[in-house]
Enzyme design. Structure first.
Site, PDB file in Angstrom:
ATOM      1  N   CYS A 149     -35.159   8.929 -46.504  1.00  0.00           N
ATOM      2  CA  CYS A 149     -34.120   8.221 -47.195  1.00  0.00           C
ATOM      3  C   CYS A 149     -34.164   8.706 -48.631  1.00  0.00           C
ATOM      4  O   CYS A 149     -35.055   9.466 -48.993  1.00  0.00           O
ATOM      5  CB  CYS A 149     -34.393   6.717 -47.219  1.00  0.00           C
ATOM      6  SG  CYS A 149     -34.648   6.015 -45.595  1.00  0.00           S
ATOM      7  N   ARG A 176     -30.212  13.067 -47.991  1.00  0.00           N
ATOM      8  CA  ARG A 176     -31.420  12.542 -47.358  1.00  0.00           C
ATOM      9  C   ARG A 176     -31.099  11.462 -46.323  1.00  0.00           C
ATOM     10  O   ARG A 176     -32.000  10.894 -45.712  1.00  0.00           O
ATOM     11  CB  ARG A 176     -32.358  11.960 -48.417  1.00  0.00           C
ATOM     12  CG  ARG A 176     -32.744  12.954 -49.485  1.00  0.00           C
ATOM     13  CD  ARG A 176     -33.570  12.292 -50.554  1.00  0.00           C
ATOM     14  NE  ARG A 176     -34.891  11.970 -50.087  1.00  0.00           N
ATOM     15  CZ  ARG A 176     -35.926  12.799 -50.111  1.00  0.00           C
ATOM     16  NH1 ARG A 176     -35.781  14.010 -50.609  1.00  0.00           N
ATOM     17  NH2 ARG A 176     -37.097  12.429 -49.666  1.00  0.00           N
ATOM     18  N   TRP A 198     -31.669   6.836 -43.941  1.00  0.00           N
ATOM     19  CA  TRP A 198     -31.582   7.536 -42.661  1.00  0.00           C
ATOM     20  C   TRP A 198     -32.470   6.724 -41.727  1.00  0.00           C
ATOM     21  O   TRP A 198     -33.685   6.673 -41.902  1.00  0.00           O
ATOM     22  CB  TRP A 198     -32.076   8.968 -42.780  1.00  0.00           C
ATOM     23  CG  TRP A 198     -31.900   9.756 -41.520  1.00  0.00           C
ATOM     24  CD1 TRP A 198     -30.736  10.211 -41.000  1.00  0.00           C
ATOM     25  CD2 TRP A 198     -32.935  10.174 -40.624  1.00  0.00           C
ATOM     26  NE1 TRP A 198     -30.980  10.891 -39.827  1.00  0.00           N
ATOM     27  CE2 TRP A 198     -32.314  10.888 -39.570  1.00  0.00           C
ATOM     28  CE3 TRP A 198     -34.320  10.017 -40.590  1.00  0.00           C
ATOM     29  CZ2 TRP A 198     -33.031  11.440 -38.509  1.00  0.00           C
ATOM     30  CZ3 TRP A 198     -35.030  10.575 -39.536  1.00  0.00           C
ATOM     31  CH2 TRP A 198     -34.381  11.274 -38.510  1.00  0.00           C
ATOM     32  N   ASN A 203     -39.026   4.872 -48.836  1.00  0.00           N
ATOM     33  CA  ASN A 203     -38.759   6.103 -48.086  1.00  0.00           C
ATOM     34  C   ASN A 203     -40.053   6.472 -47.362  1.00  0.00           C
ATOM     35  O   ASN A 203     -41.099   6.557 -47.995  1.00  0.00           O
ATOM     36  CB  ASN A 203     -38.342   7.204 -49.080  1.00  0.00           C
ATOM     37  CG  ASN A 203     -38.398   8.603 -48.493  1.00  0.00           C
ATOM     38  OD1 ASN A 203     -38.671   9.557 -49.206  1.00  0.00           O
ATOM     39  ND2 ASN A 203     -38.152   8.755 -47.222  1.00  0.00           N
ATOM     40  N   GLY A 204     -39.972   6.672 -46.050  1.00  0.00           N
ATOM     41  CA  GLY A 204     -41.171   7.019 -45.292  1.00  0.00           C
ATOM     42  C   GLY A 204     -41.224   6.229 -43.996  1.00  0.00           C
ATOM     43  O   GLY A 204     -40.228   5.613 -43.596  1.00  0.00           O
ATOM     44  N   GLU A 243     -28.706  29.607 -32.559  1.00  0.00           N
ATOM     45  CA  GLU A 243     -28.269  29.033 -33.832  1.00  0.00           C
ATOM     46  C   GLU A 243     -26.791  28.642 -33.767  1.00  0.00           C
ATOM     47  O   GLU A 243     -26.386  27.602 -34.279  1.00  0.00           O
ATOM     48  CB  GLU A 243     -28.552  30.027 -34.971  1.00  0.00           C
ATOM     49  CG  GLU A 243     -28.097  29.596 -36.348  1.00  0.00           C
ATOM     50  CD  GLU A 243     -28.658  28.268 -36.852  1.00  0.00           C
ATOM     51  OE1 GLU A 243     -29.556  27.687 -36.211  1.00  0.00           O
ATOM     52  OE2 GLU A 243     -28.163  27.775 -37.871  1.00  0.00           O
ATOM     53  N   LYS A 246     -25.384  24.848 -34.409  1.00  0.00           N
ATOM     54  CA  LYS A 246     -24.337  24.552 -35.401  1.00  0.00           C
ATOM     55  C   LYS A 246     -23.227  23.739 -34.748  1.00  0.00           C
ATOM     56  O   LYS A 246     -22.784  22.735 -35.275  1.00  0.00           O
ATOM     57  CB  LYS A 246     -23.722  25.826 -35.987  1.00  0.00           C
ATOM     58  CG  LYS A 246     -24.477  26.595 -37.037  1.00  0.00           C
ATOM     59  CD  LYS A 246     -24.684  25.890 -38.327  1.00  0.00           C
ATOM     60  CE  LYS A 246     -25.891  25.031 -38.259  1.00  0.00           C
ATOM     61  NZ  LYS A 246     -27.102  25.385 -38.884  1.00  0.00           N
ATOM     62  N   GLU A 260     -24.314  20.111 -33.758  1.00  0.00           N
ATOM     63  CA  GLU A 260     -24.650  19.191 -34.843  1.00  0.00           C
ATOM     64  C   GLU A 260     -23.441  18.753 -35.654  1.00  0.00           C
ATOM     65  O   GLU A 260     -23.427  17.639 -36.154  1.00  0.00           O
ATOM     66  CB  GLU A 260     -25.785  19.724 -35.731  1.00  0.00           C
ATOM     67  CG  GLU A 260     -25.457  20.859 -36.671  1.00  0.00           C
ATOM     68  CD  GLU A 260     -26.663  21.281 -37.532  1.00  0.00           C
ATOM     69  OE1 GLU A 260     -26.767  22.470 -37.847  1.00  0.00           O
ATOM     70  OE2 GLU A 260     -27.489  20.421 -37.885  1.00  0.00           O
ATOM     71  N   HIS A 262     -29.486  31.362 -13.213  1.00  0.00           N
ATOM     72  CA  HIS A 262     -30.580  30.571 -12.635  1.00  0.00           C
ATOM     73  C   HIS A 262     -30.394  29.065 -12.866  1.00  0.00           C
ATOM     74  O   HIS A 262     -31.364  28.321 -12.864  1.00  0.00           O
ATOM     75  CB  HIS A 262     -31.924  31.035 -13.198  1.00  0.00           C
ATOM     76  CG  HIS A 262     -32.224  32.460 -12.856  1.00  0.00           C
ATOM     77  ND1 HIS A 262     -32.360  32.892 -11.554  1.00  0.00           N
ATOM     78  CD2 HIS A 262     -32.364  33.574 -13.633  1.00  0.00           C
ATOM     79  CE1 HIS A 262     -32.590  34.199 -11.548  1.00  0.00           C
ATOM     80  NE2 HIS A 262     -32.593  34.630 -12.795  1.00  0.00           N
ATOM     81  N   LYS A 300     -30.009  16.138 -44.289  1.00  0.00           N
ATOM     82  CA  LYS A 300     -30.299  17.513 -44.707  1.00  0.00           C
ATOM     83  C   LYS A 300     -31.800  17.773 -44.744  1.00  0.00           C
ATOM     84  O   LYS A 300     -32.265  18.829 -44.356  1.00  0.00           O
ATOM     85  CB  LYS A 300     -29.692  17.735 -46.092  1.00  0.00           C
ATOM     86  CG  LYS A 300     -29.929  19.117 -46.664  1.00  0.00           C
ATOM     87  CD  LYS A 300     -28.828  20.036 -46.237  1.00  0.00           C
ATOM     88  CE  LYS A 300     -29.049  21.470 -46.644  1.00  0.00           C
ATOM     89  NZ  LYS A 300     -28.627  22.369 -45.558  1.00  0.00           N
TER      90      LYS A 300
HETATM   91  C1  G6P Z   1     -32.823  19.071 -40.643  1.00  0.00           C
HETATM   92  C2  G6P Z   1     -31.472  19.665 -40.957  1.00  0.00           C
HETATM   93  C3  G6P Z   1     -31.360  21.051 -40.340  1.00  0.00           C
HETATM   94  C4  G6P Z   1     -32.500  21.935 -40.817  1.00  0.00           C
HETATM   95  C5  G6P Z   1     -33.858  21.287 -40.502  1.00  0.00           C
HETATM   96  C6  G6P Z   1     -34.994  22.017 -41.191  1.00  0.00           C
HETATM   97  O1  G6P Z   1     -32.916  18.763 -39.305  1.00  0.00           O
HETATM   98  O2  G6P Z   1     -30.444  18.826 -40.468  1.00  0.00           O
HETATM   99  O3  G6P Z   1     -30.131  21.643 -40.744  1.00  0.00           O
HETATM  100  O4  G6P Z   1     -32.428  23.173 -40.197  1.00  0.00           O
HETATM  101  O5  G6P Z   1     -33.884  19.956 -41.018  1.00  0.00           O
HETATM  102  O6  G6P Z   1     -34.864  21.863 -42.573  1.00  0.00           O
HETATM  103  P1  G6P Z   1     -35.607  22.768 -43.610  1.00  0.00           P
HETATM  104  O7  G6P Z   1     -35.276  22.175 -44.959  1.00  0.00           O
HETATM  105  O8  G6P Z   1     -37.066  22.663 -43.303  1.00  0.00           O
HETATM  106  O9  G6P Z   1     -35.100  24.153 -43.462  1.00  0.00           O
END
Ligand code: G6P
Length: 587
Positions: free
Chosen positions: A2, A27, A71, A95-96, A460, A464, A467, A483, A582
């Site tokens: 958070c 956050r 969060w 936060n934690g 990847e 994307k 998410e 398979h 993020k």
């Molecule tokens: C979160 C974000 C992802 C990111 C991951 C790792 O899950 O939503 O977009 O790839 O964290 O984050 P970092 O800051 O360690 O690259």
């Protein structure tokens, strides 16, 4: 996980708190709240949803306050579970994760105390209230002694006007002075432009009461050195683009160019060179997109340096009792440098004898502080939750690390090309994926396939898409489709095939034909014109020429773009997808 803020000073607290929370929304943004100490005591306003819900509280009068953007970990993202939490005059934001919250709560309930939320955080207010004997700082310390887990706390007390007490364990917290105003925040962006900032250390406390006093774990006052922060933490704006994600994709070429320059500088430093000479095994640690960058790098490293290496999901690594052979180089990849799982995995690798390189986009991050060497990405601040330019920058940094390794090991290695101009061209060519969204908009599932490095890019691309557009999708090795996963394909199922490795191209095309024969709408991301025109292919993005091993740095661009367009078309917010954040600073 958070964002927390605090303010005590001469001005009105509410606007400072709300503006700070906006900057911490990366956050989490499940709910938000502030507590402001006015003439008649502490007033709390909380809302489910984003910080903008607090605008109604901007006019609250009072010179001290704390705030929170959440969060959700324990308890649904409702107003009831939003912070600040209060109990008997103690008001706090957290936060934690408190791991023994359940047991502590049982103890409080047995004493007849009542709870109004389902959070793990509320119990902290109960513990501090139980310890309060007229000194908030001492009560916070005594309360913290009972906590297991991680916390960054900002605490106020009805009986001690104008004061904020801060505490932290395994969650970051910054305290700052700006003229006569004292501030607290989880991270620097909330303090953008502030003059004097101090990072609270593990187990330390701070008292904001006209001035800032720092204390160690036993409450002896300590002096702290001001923390120098990178000026690039300035608050970002969208620069005319409709979303941060779109702007950040446009910044990919510059991010790659800057990272290349930085890597050339950093990797010429001799201490790292000596470690590379001794390296016999490589473990790349990361989560989410950073893990995918690790997978791409592993493919490249093994092919070019012939050094055994593995890419590890950090949250698995930390619990799998990993084998760390002698002369292992651990490479922790993280945009934020604050991802709890990646930090814990890196700590474990170090404990077991590995040397640690951090590849991060945040110069002041925890990972950088614990690493033996830092290989920075220079992507610039990334605001959108879905990582884009930071991924491309991570790849550039990791490819350069591989090159340095090859040299140190005396392996033949052709110099790495600067692919930033090709990325520029790819961005332009990727615009056409907007025409693909008809197939994706109402699909039930989507598939991304490839082999080798193309498979890493496919993973990847799939991440994307799911998410930010909430469309279920899978990244799959093209050869594995038959398979099991082929069963998902029905009339109109969109399948994106990535095809850039000459050696594997025909093999991937087999999977394309198998999917097409079952009704799939197949789209191609390829460096080969001859495949783009095949009947099975509905449309294609033709990439500029590029070595198949390096190609994820380009092939991911149309996939990022596709996710963006599908997200917008499906009415989602690409910058702030639901349930995500993020920077994930909890386990
Ligand atoms: C979160 C974000 C992802 C990111 C991951 C790792 O899950 O939503 O977009 O790839 O964290 O984050 P970092 O800051 O360690 O690259």
């Amino acid at each position: 996980m958070c964002g927390i803020v605090g303010y005590t000073g001469k001005g009105n607290a509410a606007p400072a708190l709300i503006d700070g929370l906006y900057r911490l929304e990366y956050r989490g943004y499940d709910s938000a709240g502030i507590a402001v100490e006015g003439e008649n005591g502490i007033q709390i306003v909380k809302r489910a949803g984003r910080v903008k819900g607090l605008e109604c509280a901007r006019g609250l009068e009072g010179h001290a306050g704390i705030g929170h953007t959440r969060w959700a970990t324990h308890g649904a993202p409702t107003e009831r579970n939003a912070h600040p939490h209060a109990y008997h005059g103690i008001v706090l934001v957290h936060n934690g994760i408190i791991e023994n919250a359940y047991t502590l709560r049982e103890g409080c309930l047995a004493r007849g105390e009542t709870f109004v939320s389902d959070t793990d955080s509320e119990v902290i207010a109960h513990l501090i209230a139980a310890e309060y004997r007229g000194n908030l700082l001492e009560a916070v310390r005594a309360g913290c002694e009972k906590l297991k887990g991680s916390y960054a706390l900002a605490v106020m007390c009805e009986k001690e006007r104008g004061k904020i007490v801060c505490a932290r364990k395994r969650s970051p917290l910054i305290v700052a002075r700006s003229g006569e105003n004292l501030l607290v925040a989880s991270d620097l962006p909330a303090l953008a432009g502030e003059a004097e900032a101090y990072a609270l250390g593990e187990g330390e406390f701070a008292l904001l009461d006209g001035d800032i006093t720092f204390y160690d774990a036993s409450l002896s006052p300590i002096q702290k050195v001001r923390t120098e922060f990178d000026a690039s933490t300035e608050l970002a704006d969208r620069g005319g683009y409709p979303h941060f994600m779109r702007k950040e994709m446009a910044e990919i070429p510059a991010a790659m160019r800057r990272t290349r320059e930085e890597a050339e500088k950093t990797l010429s430093l001799s201490p790292l060179y000596e470690v590379l000479c001794q390296t016999e095994y490589i473990q790349i640690l990361g989560c989410g997109t950073a893990y995918h960058a690790g997978l791409c790098a592993k493919t490249f490293l093994e092919a070019t340096c012939r050094l055994p290496s593995e890419a590890c999901v950090a949250s698995e690594y930390r619990y799998r009792d990993p084998i760390v052979p002698s002369n292992t180089l651990a490479v922790a990849v993280s945009q934020s440098g604050e991802t709890a799982d990646t930090i814990a995995a890196a700590e474990l690798a170090k404990e077991r004898g590995a040397r640690l390189v951090a590849v991060t986009n945040s110069p002041d991050s925890s990972l950088n502080r614990m690493a033996d060497f830092v290989l920075p990405t220079r992507a610039g601040r990334e605001v959108a939750v879905a990582a884009t330019k930071s991924f491309n920058a991570q790849l550039v940094a990791l490819y350069h690390l591989s090159e340095a390794l090859a040299r140190a090991k005396g392996k033949p290695f052709s110099p790495l090309p600067d692919l930033s101009a090709a990325a520029e061209e790819t961005l332009l060519r990727s615009e056409r994926v907007e025409n693909w969204i008809k197939s994706f908009q109402n699909a039930r599932t989507a598939l991304f396939i490839g082999r080798g490095a193309d498979f890493c890019a496919a993973l990847e691309g799939s991440l994307k898409l799911k998410e930010i557009s909430y469309l279920p999708s899978e990244g799959y090795p093209a050869g594995e489709l038959k398979h099991g996963t082929l069963a998902l394909i029905e009339d109109g199922t969109p399948v994106v095939a990535v095809l850039t490795c000459a050696r594997l191209a025909e093999k991937t095309m087999n999977a394309v034909h198998e999917a097409y024969a079952r009704g799939a709408h197949v789209f191609l991301v390829t460096t080969f014109l001859e495949y783009a025109g095949r009947e099975a292919v509905r449309d294609a993005v033709l990439l500029p020429p590029c070595d198949g091993l390096l190609s994820p740095v380009l092939s991911v661009i149309p996939l990022q773009m596709l996710a963006y367009f599908v997200s917008v078309a499906r009415g989602a917010d690409p910058d702030k997808p639901r349930n995500l954040a993020k920077s994930v600073t909890v386990e």
